[in-house]
Design a protein around this motif. Structure first.
Motif, PDB file in Angstrom:
ATOM      1  N   ALA A 111      -6.054   4.587  -1.207  1.00 19.78           N
ATOM      2  CA  ALA A 111      -5.313   4.869  -2.432  1.00 19.78           C
ATOM      3  C   ALA A 111      -5.274   3.640  -3.340  1.00 19.78           C
ATOM      4  O   ALA A 111      -5.510   3.735  -4.545  1.00 19.78           O
ATOM      5  N   VAL A 112      -5.010   2.471  -2.719  1.00 21.07           N
ATOM      6  CA  VAL A 112      -4.942   1.236  -3.508  1.00 21.07           C
ATOM      7  C   VAL A 112      -6.296   0.944  -4.149  1.00 21.07           C
ATOM      8  O   VAL A 112      -6.384   0.584  -5.327  1.00 21.07           O
TER       9      VAL A 112
ATOM     10  N   VAL B 271       0.809  -1.209   0.000  1.00 17.44           N
ATOM     11  CA  VAL B 271       0.000   0.000   0.000  1.00 17.44           C
ATOM     12  C   VAL B 271       0.845   1.262   0.000  1.00 17.44           C
ATOM     13  O   VAL B 271       0.409   2.307  -0.472  1.00 17.44           O
TER      14      VAL B 271
ATOM     15  N   VAL C 203       1.653   3.063  -3.400  1.00 15.05           N
ATOM     16  CA  VAL C 203       0.576   3.860  -3.979  1.00 15.05           C
ATOM     17  C   VAL C 203       0.540   5.249  -3.323  1.00 15.05           C
ATOM     18  O   VAL C 203       0.371   6.261  -3.998  1.00 15.05           O
ATOM     19  N   HIS C 204       0.718   5.274  -1.997  1.00 11.91           N
ATOM     20  CA  HIS C 204       0.714   6.566  -1.309  1.00 11.91           C
ATOM     21  C   HIS C 204       1.879   7.439  -1.763  1.00 11.91           C
ATOM     22  O   HIS C 204       1.713   8.631  -1.994  1.00 11.91           O
TER      23      HIS C 204
ATOM     24  N   GLU D 167      -8.664   2.999  -4.860  1.00 10.89           N
ATOM     25  CA  GLU D 167      -8.956   3.971  -5.914  1.00 10.89           C
ATOM     26  C   GLU D 167      -8.228   3.607  -7.219  1.00 10.89           C
ATOM     27  O   GLU D 167      -8.810   3.676  -8.299  1.00 10.89           O
ATOM     28  N   GLU D 168      -6.960   3.177  -7.085  1.00  6.62           N
ATOM     29  CA  GLU D 168      -6.194   2.749  -8.260  1.00  6.62           C
ATOM     30  C   GLU D 168      -6.916   1.626  -8.997  1.00  6.62           C
ATOM     31  O   GLU D 168      -6.880   1.531 -10.204  1.00  6.62           O
TER      32      GLU D 168
ATOM     33  N   ARG E 239       1.241   8.849  -5.163  1.00  5.83           N
ATOM     34  CA  ARG E 239       0.294   9.975  -5.125  1.00  5.83           C
ATOM     35  C   ARG E 239       0.992  11.247  -4.660  1.00  5.83           C
ATOM     36  O   ARG E 239       0.723  12.336  -5.164  1.00  5.83           O
TER      37      ARG E 239
END
Lengths: 227, 477
Positions: free
Chosen positions: B341-342, A191, A194-195, B344-345, A198
């Motif tokens: 976030a994951v 995870v 991904v952060h 949403e991806e 972003r």
């Protein structure tokens, strides 16, 4: 930096020493508790990597307690095969600053020990972090790059703050999970990536020079010069 | 095994030639001795009381009647002097049917004036003192208890009672009590032996079971006598303990089998890669990449080991010490934020529902990890465009956390098994994961006195994790 490695396993010891030297550190190695305590107490180090189970009558925890009893505040990273929560708590209670379970990835060890050594030299509270043209104001909680305001979510702000506090150092995903999310386990899905991606979208993408770099097999690094 | 068993047996079955110390160390003998001593002490107390209330009573009665005699004779002497006293003594002797009264009145020179003794007996010299003397009366020897008094004018008076009969009675009583003592000793010995054998029989049941288990027969249990007494309670407790141990051992066996099977695959892969590279790699780069992939495989193996150890640690219950009051709502919010976030991806919408505060009691780290594991699964199996709903609410039994997805779900047949270690459903074969996520969630649920249920909420699956939200109910699982 001067780093003391206390490790009785020859292979692991040599591996750690070599890696640290390659990373540009000066390293002393002791393979038993007595020599280790003598070295740690008589010489100045920026950080100590301590195995818990050491021969020589003084185990890691005793050594650490003795050091702390002498008001020695050198940052200590405990490296141990004892990975239970209870053992971890014991190690930290005895005065350890960080705890890494064996088996470990060298990148993780290096990142953590460098972070520890750097932390030991903190110059008191800061209100503003600056790297190149990126500014993070801890009081107004505002981020600017090249004078341009960047809007960040609270967690993104903390992620960037963590990266900037460790600017120039490798920061692993586990360190981010612990430092930013306060999670003490690794979720199965990655995870963190991904952060970070972003955050990159907001902090790096609109600008010509990227600051957040991916370090292969290790994690991330926020630094001024891209090499 | 036989030698071990005989070693085991030795302390219990003391051989006849065994030393006294070993005998004393036997609890059976100790209890038997305590029984014997108790019986003897109570028998002795009873004998003493008997003695006091028979022989003692007679003594006291004799003394009392002598006192009464002395009192009335003294009064008679005071009113009518010696002559009246002589008359009175003669009268009393005449009226004494039992013929046990003894009187002797002598003058200053020791000459007898009245009474039934020929002369003042040897020894009875002091006044106001009791003597038990041999006397001679009408030529017949006997025993008497006497008291001497000095009267004004040099007269001396001896009053007594013949106690020959009483002495005989006392002798009889003594004999009887001595015999009784022997009987008591015999009974104490027999009783002690009975107590010891009862004790040993009560223990034999337990120790037989213990020995059978030490010998490897784990199915043996302590027999219940069915009386519901202390020994039955002990037996039940021991059986419960053995059942629990058996379950734990079964668990350990399952895990070691699982490890043996499921770690074999990644180890085989890593080994194959390294061997392949060692034999066929043609460039340093190729070799390095093979080694790096092997390291990744090893890391996966380590991760599996860590997950297994963590589950074992949770199941052992040692983490209950870290239990504290906590609010589940922010735990959910944090997890949703981490996975937002994951999700949403992937094009999955992730939402959190529930009250602002959901108070509970437990280990924050573990609840966090359980929620993250459920969420990880939900997001992993969610098709793009679907939704994952995370919610928590307080229920009477504690707290209920639900993670609902709209993924393929888990077939009915597999639902029971997905919480087993290393179990991976057909649909999960091709997604990364260790097959330990739900096993950990279940362990966390049990540690917190709760459960993990998987419901088919077509389309999708809802995982419901309950936690006993209170200090007193948490941790009974």
């Amino acid at each position: 930096m001067r780093i003391l490695v206390l490790e009785d396993d020859k292979d692991v010891g040599a591996f750690v020493v070599r890696g640290l030297k390659e990373a540009g550190h000066v390293v002393e190695l002791a393979d038993n508790g007595r020599d280790g305590l003598f070295l740690a107490a008589s010489e100045a180090f920026d950080a100590v990597i301590l195995d818990r189970m050491l021969p020589g009558g003084i185990d890691g925890i005793r050594l650490l307690e003795t050091l702390r009893g002498q008001k020695n505040t050198v940052p200590v990273l405990i490296l141990s095969a004892l990975a239970d929560v209870d053992e971890r708590v014991r190690g930290l209670k005895a005065g350890g600053d960080d705890y890494l379970a064996k088996p470990f990835a060298f990148a993780e060890l290096l990142a953590r020990v460098e972070a520890l050594a750097r932390r030991g030299k903190g110059e008191g509270p800061v209100t503003k972090l600056v790297v190149e043209d990126l500014e993070l104001d801890l009081l107004s909680r505002q981020v600017k790059r090249a004078g341009q305001k960047i809007d960040l979510q609270p967690r993104e702000f903390r992620l960037l703050e963590y990266l900037m506090r460790h600017a120039g150092q490798v920061v692993t995903r586990t360190m981010l999970l612990e430092g930013v999310w306060d999670y003490h386990f690794d979720p199965q899905t990655n995870v963190i990536d991904v952060h970070v991606s972003r955050l990159r979208q907001k902090v790096d993408k609109p600008f010509p020079k990227p600051l957040i770099h991916t370090v292969r097999n290790a994690g991330y690094m926020l630094r001024a010069e891209s090499t | 095994m036989t030698t071990q068993l005989s070693l085991f047996r030795r302390p219990i079955e003391a051989a006849p030639g065994a030393s006294t110390r070993r005998l004393l160390r036997s609890a059976g003998i100790r209890f038997a001795a305590i029984y014997a001593v108790l019986l003897s002490v109570s028998a002795a107390a009873l004998a003493l009381f008997l003695w006091w209330s028979t022989a003692g009573l007679l003594d006291r009665q004799t003394e009392a009647s002598i006192q009464a005699d002395a009192q009335s004779l003294a009064e008679r002497f005071a009113t009518g002097h010696v002559a009246a006293l002589i008359v009175t003594i003669d009268e009393r002797l005449a009226q004494n049917v039992e013929d046990d009264a003894i009187y002797l009145l002598v003058d200053r020179a020791g000459r007898p004036l009245a009474g039934n003794l020929q002369h003042w007996p040897q020894g009875a010299i002091e006044n106001d003192a009791w003597y038990e003397l041999p006397i001679e009366r009408a030529g017949v020897g006997s025993r008497a208890v006497v008291e001497a008094f000095t009267l004004p004018g040099g007269f001396r008076l001896l009053i007594g009672r013949d106690v020959q009969v009483r002495a005989q009675l006392r002798g009889l009583l003594t004999d009887a009590l001595l015999w009784a003592l022997l009987v008591v000793l015999a009974m104490a010995t027999i009783g002690a032996l009975v107590v010891r054998s009862l004790f040993r029989r009560a223990l034999a049941n337990v120790s037989d079971t213990a020995m059978a288990i030490a010998g490897g027969n784990f199915t043996q249990r302590v027999r219940l006598a069915g009386r519901g007494d202390e020994f039955d309670q002990l037996a039940e407790t021991i059986n419960d303990m053995l059942d629990r141990m058996a379950r734990l051992m079964e668990g350990v066996r399952e895990v070691s089998n699982a490890i043996a099977h499921d770690l074999r695959t990644p180890i085989t892969r890593a080994r194959a890669r390294l061997e392949e590279a060692a034999a066929h790699a043609e460039s340093v780069a190729e070799l390095r990449s093979a080694i790096e992939r092997a390291i990744t495989d090893l890391d996966d193996i380590v991760a599996v080991c860590q997950a297994l150890l963590r589950i074992a640690e949770i199941e052992a219950g040692s983490r209950r010490a870290a239990f504290a009051a906590l609010d589940v709502a922010p735990v959910l919010a944090d997890a949703a934020e981490l996975y937002g976030a994951v999700a949403e991806e992937k094009g999955v919408t992730l939402s959190v529902e529930g009250p602002d505060r959901v108070p509970s009691y437990g280990d924050r780290d573990l609840i966090q990890q359980a929620v993250v594991n459920l969420l990880d699964n939900a997001v992993k199996f969610s098709p793009p465009g679907s939704a994952v709903r995370l919610s928590a609410k307080s229920i009477p039994a504690g707290v209920e956390i639900a993670v609902a997805d709209q993924g393929p779900g888990v077939p009915e047949a597999e639902r029971e098994r997905v919480t087993e270690r290393f179990f991976r459903g057909e649909t999960a074969r091709h997604t990364p994961g260790s097959g330990l996520g739900l096993a950990l969630v279940q362990a966390v649920a049990h540690l917190h006195g709760g459960t993990l249920r998987l419901l088919d909420t077509a389309p999708g699956l809802t995982a419901i994790l309950t936690l006993a939200g209170h200090e007193d109910t948490a941790g009974r699982g």
